[in-house]
Design a protein around this motif. Structure first.
Motif, short mmCIF file in Angstrom:
data_model
loop_
_atom_site.label_atom_id
_atom_site.label_comp_id
_atom_site.label_asym_id
_atom_site.label_seq_id
_atom_site.Cartn_x
_atom_site.Cartn_y
_atom_site.Cartn_z
N TYR A 80 -14.68 36.91 12.69
CA TYR A 80 -15.33 35.98 13.60
C TYR A 80 -15.49 36.66 14.95
N THR A 81 -16.55 36.29 15.66
CA THR A 81 -16.79 36.81 17.00
C THR A 81 -16.84 35.64 17.98
N SER A 82 -16.35 35.90 19.19
CA SER A 82 -16.19 34.82 20.17
C SER A 82 -17.40 34.72 21.09
N ASP A 83 -17.43 33.64 21.84
CA ASP A 83 -18.37 33.54 22.95
C ASP A 83 -17.77 34.30 24.14
N ASP A 84 -18.45 34.24 25.28
CA ASP A 84 -18.02 35.03 26.42
C ASP A 84 -16.76 34.48 27.09
N ARG A 85 -16.25 33.34 26.59
CA ARG A 85 -14.99 32.80 27.11
C ARG A 85 -13.83 33.04 26.16
N GLY A 86 -14.12 33.61 24.98
CA GLY A 86 -13.09 33.86 24.00
C GLY A 86 -12.59 32.63 23.30
N ILE A 87 -13.35 31.53 23.36
CA ILE A 87 -12.87 30.25 22.84
C ILE A 87 -13.60 29.84 21.55
N LEU A 88 -14.91 29.87 21.59
CA LEU A 88 -15.72 29.40 20.47
C LEU A 88 -16.08 30.58 19.58
N TYR A 89 -15.74 30.49 18.28
CA TYR A 89 -15.91 31.62 17.36
C TYR A 89 -16.92 31.29 16.27
N SER A 90 -17.69 32.33 15.89
CA SER A 90 -18.67 32.19 14.82
C SER A 90 -18.43 33.24 13.75
N LYS A 91 -18.81 32.90 12.52
CA LYS A 91 -18.63 33.82 11.39
C LYS A 91 -19.55 35.03 11.55
N SER A 92 -18.98 36.24 11.40
CA SER A 92 -19.75 37.47 11.52
C SER A 92 -19.86 38.21 10.20
N LEU A 93 -18.75 38.34 9.45
CA LEU A 93 -18.75 39.13 8.21
C LEU A 93 -17.71 38.57 7.25
N GLU A 94 -18.16 38.31 6.02
CA GLU A 94 -17.25 37.83 4.98
C GLU A 94 -16.74 38.99 4.13
N HIS A 95 -15.66 38.73 3.39
CA HIS A 95 -15.05 39.71 2.46
C HIS A 95 -14.60 40.98 3.18
N HIS A 96 -14.19 40.83 4.43
CA HIS A 96 -13.71 41.99 5.19
C HIS A 96 -12.36 42.45 4.65
N LEU A 97 -12.26 43.74 4.36
CA LEU A 97 -11.04 44.31 3.81
C LEU A 97 -9.96 44.38 4.88
N LYS B 84 -26.62 33.18 22.25
CA LYS B 84 -26.89 34.58 22.59
C LYS B 84 -25.62 35.41 22.50
N ILE B 85 -25.75 36.62 21.98
CA ILE B 85 -24.61 37.53 21.88
C ILE B 85 -24.10 37.83 23.28
N PRO B 86 -22.81 37.71 23.52
CA PRO B 86 -22.28 38.05 24.84
C PRO B 86 -22.68 39.45 25.26
#
Length: 802
Positions: free
Chosen positions: A348-365, A686-688
């Motif tokens: 997961y990647t955060s917003d620019d406040r480090g609070i709200l997270y979104s899915k970035s990549l599944e099945h990460h080793l 938008k991507i931080p």
């Protein structure tokens, strides 16, 4: 500054007790004779690289600038090497006795050697430290940056002396000063990044000890401290127990304190803390809100004045969390998939406040030995590499060029073909899992001064292979690759990418040659650097990539079965004597497919970057004064400039964000700093750090609802009461609630130091990494001959897994 050698490189022989050194110039004389269920194979016959012969002039020049040093002795020595400063040419070599402490004090000795000419000659300076026994675990610490500071920590019996002894130097080891400490260090001494006089360490008494005059005097600023980390300026964070003892079952009862004046005043900023870390300007804590309850992540972007709960999907206490990377704009975090034996999860990647997270990549080793293959490519902005688990337990490599916004497989190198029957043929890169399994001797390597350059071990096929890997090179930040060297190698970047060197990595036979390339791995020349081959431990050069001196280190068995450590230094500066001029450089548009012909070609994170970099065919020297120059041009916004918002995800091979199940048309209410805000989104944010202008602009805004929420109590400056630690939560207004975040473990938190029993941990460090971890200025010795398997224990919370 140090270069860390690891036990992975060779099954190290112990080096001996009474050491003598010798140095000689090598002339032109030539020498005398993870869980992977199936592999995929490339056709080796198509693996081609350009090789050219070394001319007599080149052979003679390198022979005049190659120096070899041997370190003799009896069984029982370990070996460590430290670079001091950048551009100083100073190397310290420490060989320490591995016999029991009591036996040592009856007649053992430690040898310290110093070179001030990049390893061309070494001198025994053991007398400067009274031949004191220096710790093997964290005996040598070098100051950060260009500092000429060095600290040696002596080993003394805790039961026999009231405090330890350190030796400090401010002139790169020319002279040392002995200092009697009022405590015994329990860990490496930590340097302040900016104030060279300021040192900090936790003692065996659990006290936090501070020196503001480079170790000459010390004062205890707090008791019962478990861990600490430097913040910006004179800010310091630490966790402590009011009872002055930290027991394993009491970790959730710790307090987190902050001091902004180096211990003059304190403020308690969190309680019920299990662990914490500071990365990219974000302060993270895992908090047990009730004793025995699941741990929850809180984050602060203002150094602890206010904390908000990180909004991530619900997780059970058996799942594993890890902070992968972060900067001032965004955080990457891994969350395990459900299941006690899960080896993969979701990034997961955060917003620019480090609070709200979104899915970035599944099945990460992530999970085998708690290792992650997640790597930040430092030679090009926004690029990350990692491995994922695909069907049938196979491992595949993916890359992102926009900070996790999208991931794609690596292209197959043009000069390598796959075997028959391989449906999907791609390049796959070996990371920490392969390093730990001794499949690959090094991690991928890059550096900001060598724009676009990546060197890595890998294999070609439909998944990564467990067979011996080959070396691959990319000169455009990971878009395109070439197969460049067969078999595993140790490699290093010199002269800001103008020169790369490599030696073969063999555990079963000695080596006497080094390969070098001036065109980013397209063509290689081979130079025999020694008459007598030896087993290679690795390569070492000054921190960064400015130097043109490379050291090859290893051991050579002697006829009387006494091994000898060997250091060979090669100075390539005399070979590449011509300074590069303007004609040797070219303008290069990063991330470009068609040379910038279209408006959006080369656009990543909202702008284009055009670099001035060395042409591949130019054979010249960048030099120490070389600085990467670039021009930036803004771009119009597209979907690629946006990440999927909370509750949305990006379909594979698609740039569109779609709603997750049961999330359609829901309005989100978020409690931030005690005030309720309503979030309206069409699925994109938008991507931080993205700087695009105009173009694609999806609806997204937050409105204040004029409602109070969470805990609004204010703290006092005295530190006797907590500042506001809001119970931040998110609610879907149609009755669908989002569960709280549970923290099982936080790992890989940069710059966090905690009290450890180093004698009970086998601590070794990476010999080379994509980003050199300069936050740890102390080195652990190489010893043997116990094991040739990788063993890495970085400061993390891996040992806290329940």
């Amino acid at each position: 500054m140090i270069w860390r050698l690891t036990a992975l490189m060779v099954a190290c022989f112990a080096v001996s007790a009474e050491a003598v050194t010798f140095s000689r110039r090598v002339s032109d004389e030539q020498p005398r004779n993870p869980r992977q269920k199936r592999d995929s194979w490339a056709v080796k016959s198509s693996f081609t690289t350009c090789k050219t012969a070394l001319s007599p002039r080149e052979q003679k020049t390198l022979g005049r600038n190659t120096y070899e040093t041997g370190f003799h002795g009896d069984d029982g020595f370990t070996f460590s090497l430290t670079w001091v400063g950048d551009g100083t040419g100073v190397i310290l070599v420490l060989s320490t006795v591995s016999t029991p402490l009591e036996s040592f004090y009856e007649g053992g000795s430690t040898r310290l050697y110093r070179s001030e000419d990049y390893g061309k000659s070494f001198h025994d300076i053991s007398h400067a430290i009274n031949s004191s026994f220096i710790k093997k675990d964290f005996g040598i610490c070098a100051g950060p940056g260009n500092s000429q500071q060095v600290i040696l920590t002596a080993e003394l019996p805790i039961t026999h002396t009231p405090g330890g002894v350190i030796f400090t130097s401010v002139d790169s080891g020319v002279t040392f000063k002995s200092v009697q400490l009022p405590f015994h260090p329990a860990q490496p001494i930590s340097f302040h990044d900016q104030n060279q006089q300021c040192l900090l360490v936790i003692g065996t008494d659990s006290g936090l000890w501070l020196s503001q005059d480079f170790g000459n005097s010390w004062s205890k600023i707090h008791d019962g401290v478990y861990s600490f980390t430097w913040g910006p300026g004179n800010t310091l964070f630490f966790s402590y127990s009011p009872e002055n003892t930290v027991e394993a079952d009491k970790r959730g009862e710790l307090f987190l304190r902050r001091t902004r004046d180096l211990g003059q005043t304190f403020t308690t900023i969190a309680q019920n803390v299990f662990t914490f870390g500071y990365i990219g300007g974000f302060l993270f804590t895992s908090v047990m809100e009730k004793q025995g309850s699941p741990r929850v992540i809180y984050v602060s972007s203002d150094q602890g004045d206010y904390f908000n709960k990180a909004l991530l999907p619900t997780a059970s206490s058996e799942q594993f969390y890890s902070l992968l990377d972060g900067d001032e704009d965004m955080i990457f975090i891994h969350v395990d998939s459900p299941g006690d034996n899960s080896y993969f999860g979701t990034i997961y990647t955060s917003d620019d406040r480090g609070i709200l997270y979104s899915k970035s990549l599944e099945h990460h080793l992530f999970g085998i030995e708690r290792k992650s293959d997640f790597i930040n490519v430092t030679s090009l902005r926004g690029v990350y590499l990692t491995n994922v688990l695909v069907e049938d337990g196979r491992i595949s490599t993916v890359i992102s060029f926009n900070k996790g916004g999208e991931w794609r497989p690596l292209k197959k190198p043009e000069n390598v073909e796959c075997g028959r029957g391989v449906e999907r043929c791609n390049l796959h890169i070996h990371g920490e899992h392969s390093l730990h399994s001794s499949i690959a001797p090094m991690l991928p390597l890059s550096d900001p001064s060598a724009v676009g350059l990546i060197i890595a071990h890998g294999s070609v096929g439909d998944s990564i292979s467990a067979s011996k890997p080959d070396v691959y090179v990319s000169s455009d930040g990971g878009y395109n690759w070439i197969g460049t060297l067969r078999g595993p190698h140790h490699y290093s970047i010199l002269d800001s990418g103008g020169l790369i060197v490599a030696v073969e990595a063999h555990k079963d036979r000695p080596v006497n040659s080094i390969k070098f390339s001036t065109d980013e791995g397209q063509c290689w020349k081979t130079y025999n650097f020694t008459v007598q081959p030896f087993f290679i431990a690795g390569l070492a050069s000054e921190p960064g990539t400015k130097s043109m001196n490379i050291g090859v280190f290893g051991y050579r068995p002697e006829d009387d079965d006494r091994p000898m450590w060997v250091a060979v230094t090669i100075d390539f500066e005399q070979l590449l004597t011509r300074e590069c001029n303007e004609d040797d450089y070219e303008e290069w548009l990063a991330h470009s497919d068609d040379g910038g012909a279209s408006e959006t070609d080369g656009c990543v994170l909202g702008y284009k970057e055009t670099y001035r970099r060395l042409r591949k065919m130019s054979v010249c020297r960048n030099g120490r004064n070389y600085v990467v120059s670039k021009q930036q041009t803004p771009c119009p916004c597209t979907r690629e400039d946006y990440m999927c918002d909370y509750g949305y995800y990006r379909h594979e091979n698609s740039s569109e964000c779609v709603e997750e199940a049961n999330f359609s048309d829901k309005k989100l209410e978020i409690c931030l700093n005690g005030e309720m805000e309503e979030l309206y989104t069409k699925g994109y944010r938008k991507i931080p750090s993205d700087k695009c202008q105009g173009g694609f602009s999806p609806l997204r805004h937050m409105d204040a609802s004029n409602k109070h929420c969470g805990n609004s109590s204010e703290g006092s400056s005295s530190g006797h009461h907590l500042p506001r630690l809001d119970q931040v939560w998110l609610q879907i207004v149609i009755g669908v609630s989002v569960g709280v975040v549970v923290l099982a473990v936080i790992t890989a938190v940069a710059n966090t130091v905690r009290r450890m029993n180093y004698r009970q941990r086998s601590t070794t460090y990476r010999f080379s990494a994509l980003q050199l971890h300069e936050d740890e200025p102390c080195i652990t010795s190489i010893s043997g001959p116990s094991s040739n398997r990788a063993s890495f224990q970085e400061d993390s919370d891996d040992d806290l897994i329940e």
